[in-house]
Design a protein around this motif. Structure first.
Motif, PDB file in Angstrom:
ATOM      1  N   GLY A  60      -1.862  57.769  21.892  1.00 15.22           N
ATOM      2  CA  GLY A  60      -2.614  56.522  21.897  1.00 15.22           C
ATOM      3  C   GLY A  60      -1.773  55.285  22.113  1.00 15.22           C
ATOM      4  N   VAL A  61      -0.657  55.419  22.830  1.00  8.73           N
ATOM      5  CA  VAL A  61       0.208  54.267  23.096  1.00  8.73           C
ATOM      6  C   VAL A  61       0.489  54.181  24.593  1.00  8.73           C
ATOM      7  N   ASP A  62       0.874  52.981  25.039  1.00  2.00           N
ATOM      8  CA  ASP A  62       1.274  52.796  26.428  1.00  2.00           C
ATOM      9  C   ASP A  62       2.750  53.127  26.566  1.00  2.00           C
ATOM     10  N   LEU A  63       3.093  53.922  27.559  1.00  2.00           N
ATOM     11  CA  LEU A  63       4.487  54.311  27.765  1.00  2.00           C
ATOM     12  C   LEU A  63       5.364  53.087  27.955  1.00  2.00           C
ATOM     13  N   GLU A  64       4.828  52.084  28.697  1.00  2.00           N
ATOM     14  CA  GLU A  64       5.608  50.885  28.982  1.00  2.00           C
ATOM     15  C   GLU A  64       5.900  50.071  27.715  1.00  2.00           C
ATOM     16  N   ALA A  65       5.055  50.240  26.681  1.00  2.00           N
ATOM     17  CA  ALA A  65       5.214  49.452  25.460  1.00  2.00           C
ATOM     18  C   ALA A  65       6.220  50.065  24.497  1.00  2.00           C
ATOM     19  N   LEU A  66       6.643  51.305  24.754  1.00  3.63           N
ATOM     20  CA  LEU A  66       7.587  51.966  23.862  1.00  3.63           C
ATOM     21  C   LEU A  66       8.982  51.380  24.032  1.00  3.63           C
ATOM     22  N   SER A  67       9.756  51.442  22.971  1.00  8.73           N
ATOM     23  CA  SER A  67      11.140  50.976  23.054  1.00  8.73           C
ATOM     24  C   SER A  67      11.958  51.953  23.890  1.00  8.73           C
ATOM     25  N   GLN A  68      13.159  51.532  24.269  1.00 16.48           N
ATOM     26  CA  GLN A  68      14.031  52.408  25.041  1.00 16.48           C
ATOM     27  C   GLN A  68      14.338  53.686  24.279  1.00 16.48           C
TER      28      GLN A  68
END
Length: 284
Positions: A264-272
């Motif tokens: 349920g998260v956006d890949l782009e919003a994840l940290s490195q």
């Protein structure tokens, strides 16, 4: 000769007749308008689609895509016939003669113990063919280069490997693999020097409107070319190797996207660090 050709190919003859009908005065307006140049891009597109089917092990589509490649060959040959240049029979006869001539280890008394030895035989025969053609005046001996047979519009890695193999066949070759690695390290050092001298933006990208940027690009190309020679010497098809790596990256990236969506998260919003963790899961 062990493989006697006794079978007939009526489907091929019927297909040639079909393409001829399409090009006839009462045939298809689109087909009648085509020229060698107008449909040249189709040859590349269909070949890539056939390769994609091979890499996907999609036998059903491979059969279809090979038919599309064959269509390009037959249609180009029909255009040539209409222009009085050559026929599909000429094409088949020429390539048949070439295959026999370039396989003396099958149709003659030469020997070749493995695939690498076969490539060496081919290169020697091609050089001999070039010399004979020059003597007969069918090519300009003064202007015809050994590398002219490598199309300039091939994918760059494939072109580099063909160029380096031809040069090696003429004796322009390193003594051993270690010497080629030394060349790679030399080129990497020159790339580093060029990059350090070039102006860069805040994140380290070179400024392409600066003359020094071209030096960086050229040195980067030299590194790639040196690595292609490593692959060639190892017996690796560098074009295929990079294509497989691209496919592997695509598959792992698709896994990361699916995993992020499941959570349920956006890949782009994840940290490195979070993206790296997903990457490691994809590798596993």
């Amino acid at each position: 000769m062990g493989n006697e050709q006794t079978s007939q190919h009526p489907a091929f003859d019927e297909f040639v007749a079909t393409v001829a009908a399409l090009r006839a005065p009462d045939g298809c307006p689109w087909d009648r308008e085509q020229t060698h140049l107008s449909i040249a891009p189709n040859m590349i597109e269909e070949a890539y689609e056939a390769v994609d089917a091979i890499e996907q092990n999609d036998i059903v589509h491979l059969r279809e895509e090979l038919g599309d490649v064959l269509l390009q060959v037959v249609l180009q040959s029909q255009i040539a016939k209409d222009e009085g240049e050559f026929t599909i029979d000429d094409v088949c006869a020429d390539v048949n003669d070439k295959m026999i001539r370039r396989h003396p280890h099958v149709f003659g008394d030469a020997t070749a113990g493995g695939a690498n030895e076969v490539l060496q035989v081919w290169d020697k025969i091609k050089l001999k063919e070039k010399e004979v053609a020059a003597q007969e005046g069918s090519v300009d001996a003064e202007n015809k280069s050994l590398l002219d047979g490598v199309p300039g519009n091939l994918p760059a890695l494939m072109q580099a490997q063909k160029i380096s193999r031809k040069a090696a066949s003429a004796g322009f070759e390193w003594e051993n693999l270690a010497d080629i690695w030394d060349k790679v390290h030399e080129e990497v050092s020159e790339l580093t020097e060029a990059y350090e001298a070039a102006p860069k933006d805040s994140i380290g990208k070179i400024e392409h409107d600066d003359p020094l940027a071209e030096d960086v690009e050229m040195e980067f190309g030299d590194v790639l070319f040196a690595l292609v020679n490593v692959g060639r010497r190892m017996g690796v098809n560098t074009e295929n190797a990079l294509r497989k790596t691209c496919m592997k990256f695509r598959e792992r990236w698709a896994f990361m996207e699916a995993a992020a969506q499941t959570e349920g998260v956006d890949l782009e919003a994840l940290s490195q660090a979070e993206q790296e963790a997903l990457w490691q899961r994809a590798k596993g």
